[in-house]
Design an enzyme around this catalytic site. Structure first.
Site, PDB file in Angstrom:
ATOM      1  N   GLU A 150      -4.690  -9.007  -0.418  1.00 25.23           N
ATOM      2  CA  GLU A 150      -5.330  -8.684   0.848  1.00 25.23           C
ATOM      3  C   GLU A 150      -6.888  -8.582   0.398  1.00 25.23           C
ATOM      4  OE1 GLU A 150      -4.356  -5.607   3.464  1.00 25.23           O
ATOM      5  OE2 GLU A 150      -2.294  -6.019   3.083  1.00 25.23           O
TER       6      GLU A 150
ATOM      7  N   GLU B  77       0.918  -1.137   0.027  1.00 22.65           N
ATOM      8  CA  GLU B  77      -0.082   0.013   0.202  1.00 22.65           C
ATOM      9  C   GLU B  77       0.945   1.244   0.005  1.00 22.65           C
ATOM     10  OE1 GLU B  77      -3.462  -0.324   2.898  1.00 22.65           O
ATOM     11  OE2 GLU B  77      -4.151  -2.031   1.699  1.00 22.65           O
TER      12      GLU B  77
HETATM   13  O1  AHR Z   1      -5.029  -6.143   6.873  1.00 21.56           O
HETATM   14  C1  AHR Z   1      -4.989  -5.101   7.624  1.00 21.56           C
HETATM   15  C2  AHR Z   1      -4.457  -3.899   6.645  1.00 21.56           C
HETATM   16  O2  AHR Z   1      -5.118  -3.625   5.857  1.00 21.56           O
HETATM   17  C3  AHR Z   1      -2.796  -4.165   6.209  1.00 21.56           C
HETATM   18  O3  AHR Z   1      -1.866  -3.768   6.810  1.00 21.56           O
HETATM   19  C4  AHR Z   1      -2.951  -3.035   5.416  1.00 21.56           C
HETATM   20  O4  AHR Z   1      -2.136  -3.497   4.146  1.00 21.56           O
HETATM   21  C5  AHR Z   1      -4.471  -2.912   4.583  1.00 21.56           C
HETATM   22  O5  AHR Z   1      -4.701  -1.631   4.848  1.00 21.56           O
END
Ligand code: AHR
Length: 518
Positions: free
Chosen positions: A314, A192
């Site tokens: 994710e 991110e």
């Molecule tokens: O999964 C939790 C968080 O969500 C992670 O650390 C981040 O990459 C995303 O914003």
């Protein structure tokens, strides 16, 4: 790849008493792509009790463990056939300095986990502990490098430390007790990077990515698969810029997509929700398909041969933290609603595996849409865990395209707010053929009230017998707790039969079923 959903768009909900019908046609002659096992990937971040307490208790713990990793969790994850585990973050990765997590534990400095509640960690779980855990699980490690606050040298040395046979970093590794290098395929170069990973513009990050990846070397036959930080949901400018400026230097580009009501204010309770909230979640989760298609279209412009993979590293549900838990630890319960998000999302991923080569649900234990919840020496397997267990048959199998016709209903596009709507197909389906010739069909009837009678045309497939497993529950809010760990569990499914080349399935309301056909 072709899977058509011909959802008969109904403007309003159907009468609740009606029994609905849906049709599926399998198209085995169009089967071309293998479902990479990595679609079933997991994510473990230093966040709350995912690592400390969830995976790791330390060698001295009274909780039974193998070299510090808790045995109950190890066993449960082995049974899940976890193919790949992403670590150490997430946002944590861009503040992690790996050298603090090697060597004798008593010498390791403590650190503040600034992203997640300011918790002080002792660095007792580091590179060796993570890679040894992956070896015990028999899964691929996926290591995220620190681009946000680290240095190129630190990144380069980490790769050398892990994978080189000789040289200064290998010498240090050997001094710390590991003679042979590990094999590591997947590395993430930042996470991110538009947000917690450095608040960068894609134009800047693309150059930084090119620079960092240059020094991530392939040592002694270890071939790295380099993954650039990608878009959050629909940031098409990010994907466009990354593909244009750095597409030639990457093997994969990530995508993060959460089933979440919004980033400010309440995200809604994990366990107390009404019917409208539930259907909102189904719609939001299925919108991942449109999000994937949007990014794939951009990637296709720059990479028609589909060399660069889209890695959904994710995804999952994100609700309010459970009352009474530590703020910033993202601990949430997991109900049948979460199980549906898992089932629907996996069915979507299968369709795009000519481009989507990995997906990592967030996260493996005690954080967001977990597989596992732990409390001291107790462990609970969540409804989402059971979806992954039932769906494991698709790992490495050949994807079978299908056509699906089913009813749909109109649902809110925004949680808790009338206004925009979406059309939600009430059945989700996916099929694959494994190497031994068995065909598996995963089905979900999203409807809370009404069963579905499904007719499946098996096409040229000569299949005679069917058996199945079902996950369902009397209430959609049902969950497993430390007091009642087996409230939601798969059961054998008897509602399917094959006759004259047609499979008929009676899918109960709010059920998830995986069929095996031979
Ligand atoms: O999964 C939790 C968080 O969500 C992670 O650390 C981040 O990459 C995303 O914003």
């Amino acid at each position: 790849m072709k899977q058509m959903i011909l959802a008969a768009a109904l403007a309003a909900a159907l009468p609740l008493s009606a029994q609905k019908k849906a049709d599926i046609t399998l198209l085995p002659e169009q089967a071309k792509v293998e479902i990479p096992k990595e679609i079933y990937g997991q994510f473990a971040e230093h966040l709350g009790t995912c690592i400390y307490g969830g995976l790791w208790v330390g060698e001295q713990s009274s909780i039974p463990n193998t070299n510090g990793s808790r045995n109950d969790v190890l066993q449960a994850l082995k049974e899940l056939k976890v193919p790949v585990l992403r670590w150490p973050g997430g946002c944590f990765a861009d503040e992690y300095h790996w050298m603090d997590g090697i060597g004798p534990k008593e010498n390791r400095p403590r650190m503040v986990n600034n992203n997640w509640g300011g918790t002080v960690e002792d660095n007792s779980f580091g590179t060796h502990e993570f890679l040894n855990l992956c070896e015990m699980l028999g899964c691929e490690p996926y290591v995220s490098m620190n681009v946000g606050s680290g240095t190129v040298q630190e990144t380069a040395q980490w790769v050398e430390y892990i994978t080189a046979e000789d040289g200064p970093m290998a010498k240090l590794r050997k001094a710390n007790g590991r003679e042979k290098p590990w094999r590591v395929k997947y590395i993430g170069v930042g996470n991110e990077s538009w947000g917690c990973g450095g608040s960068m513009r894609p134009e800047y990050y693309a150059d930084l990515y090119r620079r960092y990846q240059t020094y991530c070397r392939n040592y002694n036959g270890n071939r790295l698969f380099k993954i650039a930080s990608g878009s959050g949901e629909y940031d098409t400018h990010w994907t466009e810029t990354m593909m244009k400026q750095a597409g030639g230097q990457m093997d994969g580009l990530s995508l993060h997509y959460y089933t979440v009501a919004g980033w400010s204010g309440s995200k809604g309770s994990a366990t107390q929700f009404d019917e409208a909230d539930y259907y909102w979640a189904m719609g939001k989760c299925l919108d991942i398909e449109n999000c994937i298609k949007t990014h794939v279209a951009i990637m296709d412009k720059y990479d028609a041969r589909k060399r660069v993979a889209l890695m959904v590293d994710e995804w999952g549900t994100w609700w309010d933290e459970e009352p009474g838990t530590v703020r910033g630890h993202l601990y949430q319960q997991n109900t049948m609603r979460d199980a549906f998000v898992a089932a629907l999302s996996l069915n979507v991923f299968h369709k795009y595996t000519d481009r989507v080569k990995m997906a990592n649900i967030a996260q493996v234990a005690n954080v967001l849409q977990s597989m596992i919840l732990t409390k001291e020496d107790k462990m609970v397997l969540t409804p989402s865990y059971y979806v992954f267990q039932m769906y494991a048959v698709h790992q490495g199998a050949t994807y079978l395209p299908l056509e699906l016709t089913c009813d749909s209903r109109t649902v809110r596009a925004r949680m808790g707010r009338d206004g925009d709507t979406r059309t939600l197909p009430l059945v989700s389906a996916s099929a694959s053929r494994s190497k031994d010739g068995k065909v598996h069909i995963s089905l979900a009837n999203v409807d809370l009230e009404t069963s579905e009678t499904l007719t499946v045309d098996l096409g040229s497939l000569k299949l005679k017998e069917v058996s199945g497993t079902m996950l369902t529950s009397s209430k959609i809010e049902d969950k497993n707790t430390f007091e009642q760990p087996d409230a939601v569990k798969p059961v054998p499914f008897k509602g399917a039969k094959i006759s004259k080349g047609k499979l008929t399935v009676k899918l109960p309301a709010k059920s998830i079923v995986v069929l095996e056909l031979v």
